[in-house]
Design a protein around this motif. Structure first.
Motif, PDB file in Angstrom:
ATOM      1  N   UNK A 145       0.745  -0.967  -0.109  1.00 43.80           N
ATOM      2  CA  UNK A 145       0.188  -0.060  -0.116  1.00 43.80           C
ATOM      3  C   UNK A 145       0.807   1.340  -0.012  1.00 43.80           C
ATOM      4  N   UNK A 146       0.795   2.018  -1.077  1.00 47.80           N
ATOM      5  CA  UNK A 146       1.709   3.161  -1.294  1.00 47.80           C
ATOM      6  C   UNK A 146       0.630   4.391  -1.084  1.00 47.80           C
ATOM      7  N   UNK A 147       0.883   4.938   0.091  1.00 48.63           N
ATOM      8  CA  UNK A 147      -0.262   5.946   0.699  1.00 48.63           C
ATOM      9  C   UNK A 147       0.502   7.458   0.786  1.00 48.63           C
ATOM     10  N   UNK A 148      -0.422   8.456   0.569  1.00 52.97           N
ATOM     11  CA  UNK A 148      -0.078   9.842   0.816  1.00 52.97           C
ATOM     12  C   UNK A 148      -0.350  10.573  -0.445  1.00 52.97           C
ATOM     13  N   UNK A 149      -0.560  11.947  -0.104  1.00 56.62           N
ATOM     14  CA  UNK A 149      -0.811  12.914  -1.339  1.00 56.62           C
ATOM     15  C   UNK A 149      -0.355  12.904  -2.695  1.00 56.62           C
ATOM     16  N   UNK A 150       1.094  12.492  -2.430  1.00 54.02           N
ATOM     17  CA  UNK A 150       1.911  12.401  -3.748  1.00 54.02           C
ATOM     18  C   UNK A 150       2.238  10.943  -4.286  1.00 54.02           C
ATOM     19  N   UNK A 151       1.549   9.970  -3.629  1.00 49.98           N
ATOM     20  CA  UNK A 151       1.811   8.623  -3.980  1.00 49.98           C
ATOM     21  C   UNK A 151       1.679   8.440  -5.502  1.00 49.98           C
ATOM     22  N   UNK A 152       0.405   8.706  -6.028  1.00 49.67           N
ATOM     23  CA  UNK A 152       0.141   8.204  -7.292  1.00 49.67           C
ATOM     24  C   UNK A 152       0.990   8.966  -8.306  1.00 49.67           C
ATOM     25  N   UNK A 153       1.114  10.314  -7.907  1.00 47.46           N
ATOM     26  CA  UNK A 153       2.251  10.903  -8.776  1.00 47.46           C
ATOM     27  C   UNK A 153       3.651  10.541  -9.110  1.00 47.46           C
ATOM     28  N   UNK A 154       4.103   9.734  -7.918  1.00 46.09           N
ATOM     29  CA  UNK A 154       5.183   9.271  -8.019  1.00 46.09           C
ATOM     30  C   UNK A 154       5.289   7.976  -8.654  1.00 46.09           C
ATOM     31  N   UNK A 155       4.114   7.304  -8.452  1.00 46.86           N
ATOM     32  CA  UNK A 155       4.042   5.783  -9.150  1.00 46.86           C
ATOM     33  C   UNK A 155       3.736   5.717 -10.555  1.00 46.86           C
ATOM     34  N   UNK A 156       3.098   6.885 -11.050  1.00 52.10           N
ATOM     35  CA  UNK A 156       2.607   7.003 -12.385  1.00 52.10           C
ATOM     36  C   UNK A 156       3.626   6.674 -13.560  1.00 52.10           C
ATOM     37  N   UNK A 157       4.920   6.984 -13.174  1.00 52.03           N
ATOM     38  CA  UNK A 157       6.207   6.786 -14.036  1.00 52.03           C
ATOM     39  C   UNK A 157       6.286   5.154 -14.237  1.00 52.03           C
ATOM     40  N   UNK A 216      11.743   5.671  -7.986  1.00 55.61           N
ATOM     41  CA  UNK A 216      11.038   6.764  -8.444  1.00 55.61           C
ATOM     42  C   UNK A 216      10.721   7.852  -7.330  1.00 55.61           C
ATOM     43  N   UNK A 217      10.577   7.129  -6.103  1.00 57.23           N
ATOM     44  CA  UNK A 217      10.349   8.076  -5.207  1.00 57.23           C
ATOM     45  C   UNK A 217      11.567   9.078  -4.556  1.00 57.23           C
ATOM     46  N   UNK A 218      12.712   8.574  -4.947  1.00 57.86           N
ATOM     47  CA  UNK A 218      13.975   9.339  -4.813  1.00 57.86           C
ATOM     48  C   UNK A 218      13.990  10.613  -5.721  1.00 57.86           C
ATOM     49  N   UNK A 219      13.309  10.237  -6.895  1.00 57.47           N
ATOM     50  CA  UNK A 219      13.650  11.350  -7.873  1.00 57.47           C
ATOM     51  C   UNK A 219      12.332  12.495  -7.572  1.00 57.47           C
ATOM     52  N   UNK A 220      11.474  12.115  -6.802  1.00 58.97           N
ATOM     53  CA  UNK A 220      10.327  13.138  -6.668  1.00 58.97           C
ATOM     54  C   UNK A 220      10.245  13.268  -5.271  1.00 58.97           C
ATOM     55  N   UNK A 221      11.227  13.640  -4.430  1.00 59.97           N
ATOM     56  CA  UNK A 221      11.419  14.285  -3.262  1.00 59.97           C
ATOM     57  C   UNK A 221      11.051  13.261  -2.094  1.00 59.97           C
ATOM     58  N   UNK A 222      11.453  12.098  -2.484  1.00 65.54           N
ATOM     59  CA  UNK A 222      11.337  10.952  -1.455  1.00 65.54           C
ATOM     60  C   UNK A 222      10.124  10.267  -1.129  1.00 65.54           C
ATOM     61  N   UNK A 223      10.374   8.921  -0.589  1.00 67.91           N
ATOM     62  CA  UNK A 223       9.328   8.109  -0.335  1.00 67.91           C
ATOM     63  C   UNK A 223       9.677   7.606   0.902  1.00 67.91           C
ATOM     64  N   UNK A 224       9.144   7.131   1.946  1.00 66.96           N
ATOM     65  CA  UNK A 224       9.557   6.457   3.000  1.00 66.96           C
ATOM     66  C   UNK A 224       8.882   5.000   3.094  1.00 66.96           C
TER      67      UNK A 224
END
Length: 362
Positions: A145-157, A216-224
């Motif tokens: 589960x990848x959750x958060x306001x920027x999740x789908x933007x990060x994953x769309x790539x 993908x998260x590293x390229x878009x301001x991080x994902x934890x």
């Protein structure tokens, strides 16, 4: 003790691990508060591969689902999901669950809580009198589960499927991070938006998808990476029920505020009992409350009236990382369930004041 396909990744990241529902699961990585805020403000990745998945298919599939669950699955079209529960015949709840409609009337996936996989499977199998075909694919299915306001933007790539515009409680299938036949859904359990991805649980798939997400998260301001500790605080802020805490075999969906998934337009287990309960009115209700006095409510703490007389029990409680105050859920007698009602939480033999509030907490 079972491990999920992502066990090596958790260990490499230094996750604090603990047994949960028969699995060795990550509770936290960098700390619950930090992980919680990452999901609320950006994006976080939860390994929830311990959850159970059943396929129900065949001509008797919909009939079986309609009889064992409280919501109306007949309304589902392909690509829709639904939150529901399985009443236990005595007014309580066997489990709460998600139903994914793969082919209307013919093929569905049911997602159940990890601790209830065997119980749920046996319950459904025992009631399969219409010839539906059942498959338990829990051990073969990985789930992130990848959750958060920027999740789908990060994953769309990582996919050609349009997940940016995926509506709430719908899903699509496609290729994700080079892995085929991935089910991508937007059901969530954090209130922060995002995506869940189901795929075949192989080490290769797990490594490929995990690495791609974090690249993908590293390229878009991080994902934890986020553990089950923050998952609990996030869901509690939204007022979402946790099976085993807020709902169980002794609580009815009406008492738990789940009347909206209890449809009396069809026959299902416990319908006569629940219809009676609805007509007569429940004697207790699950309410949200926030602490007025300083103190943190915990599961099973006694809830009392102003004179110290017991009126209920806390089912979930925490210090909210987002709100900076102590919050909780608990069942109280209906006379004390109205908004703004003053109640007491007994914490270490002290009567601490709290107030009934609306959920989601704010």
């Amino acid at each position: 003790m079972k491990n999920t396909p992502f066990h090596a990744q958790h260990i490499a990241l230094g996750a604090k691990m603990a047994p949960f529902a028969g699995y060795n699961m990550p509770i936290s990585y960098s700390g619950i508060n930090e992980e919680h805020q990452a999901v609320r403000t950006n994006a976080g990745v939860f390994d929830v591969s311990h959850m159970g998945e059943f396929i129900v298919k065949g001509e008797g599939a919909l009939d079986l689902i309609q009889r064992v669950t409280s919501n109306d699955a007949a309304k589902l079209v392909a690509g829709q999901a639904q939150y529901s529960c399985m009443p236990n015949g005595e007014g309580g709840i066997v489990d709460d669950l998600l139903i994914y409609c793969l082919e209307p009337g013919k093929t569905y996936m049911i997602v159940v809580n990890a601790a209830n996989i065997e119980k749920d499977w046996n319950w459904i199998v025992a009631r399969n009198t219409g010839g539906a075909t059942l498959q338990d694919i829990s051990d073969r299915t990985a789930l992130l589960a990848i959750q958060g306001p920027n999740a789908t933007k990060i994953l769309q790539t990582l996919t050609d499927v349009d997940i940016l515009n995926l509506k709430y409680y719908t899903f699509v299938k496609g290729t994700f991070a080079g892995v085929d036949n991935v089910l991508m859904s937007a059901t969530g359990y954090t209130g922060a938006g995002g995506l869940e991805i189901y795929f075949e649980a192989t080490e290769e798939n797990a490594r490929k998808i995990w690495d791609a997400i974090f690249a993908a998260g590293s390229a878009a301001s991080g994902i934890k990476p986020v553990g089950l500790g923050a998952r609990d605080t996030l869901r509690l802020e939204m007022g979402y029920c946790l099976y085993g805490n807020d709902i169980d075999d002794t609580t009815s969906p009406l008492e738990a505020g789940l009347g909206w998934i209890t449809k009396f337009t069809k026959d299902f287990t416990s319908r006569p009992f629940l219809e009676r309960q609805k007509a007569e009115g429940v004697k207790r209700k699950l309410v949200g409350f926030e602490m007025v006095d300083k103190g943190i409510p915990r599961h099973d703490y006694v809830i009392a009236d102003a004179a110290g007389n017991p009126i209920g029990r806390v089912t979930s409680g925490t210090q909210s990382p987002s709100l900076g105050k102590a919050i909780g859920l608990g069942y109280v007698d209906v006379a004390h369930a109205a908004l703004d009602s003053k109640i007491k939480i007994i914490v270490r033999d002290k009567l601490l004041e709290a107030k009934v509030v609306r959920v989601p907490f704010s």
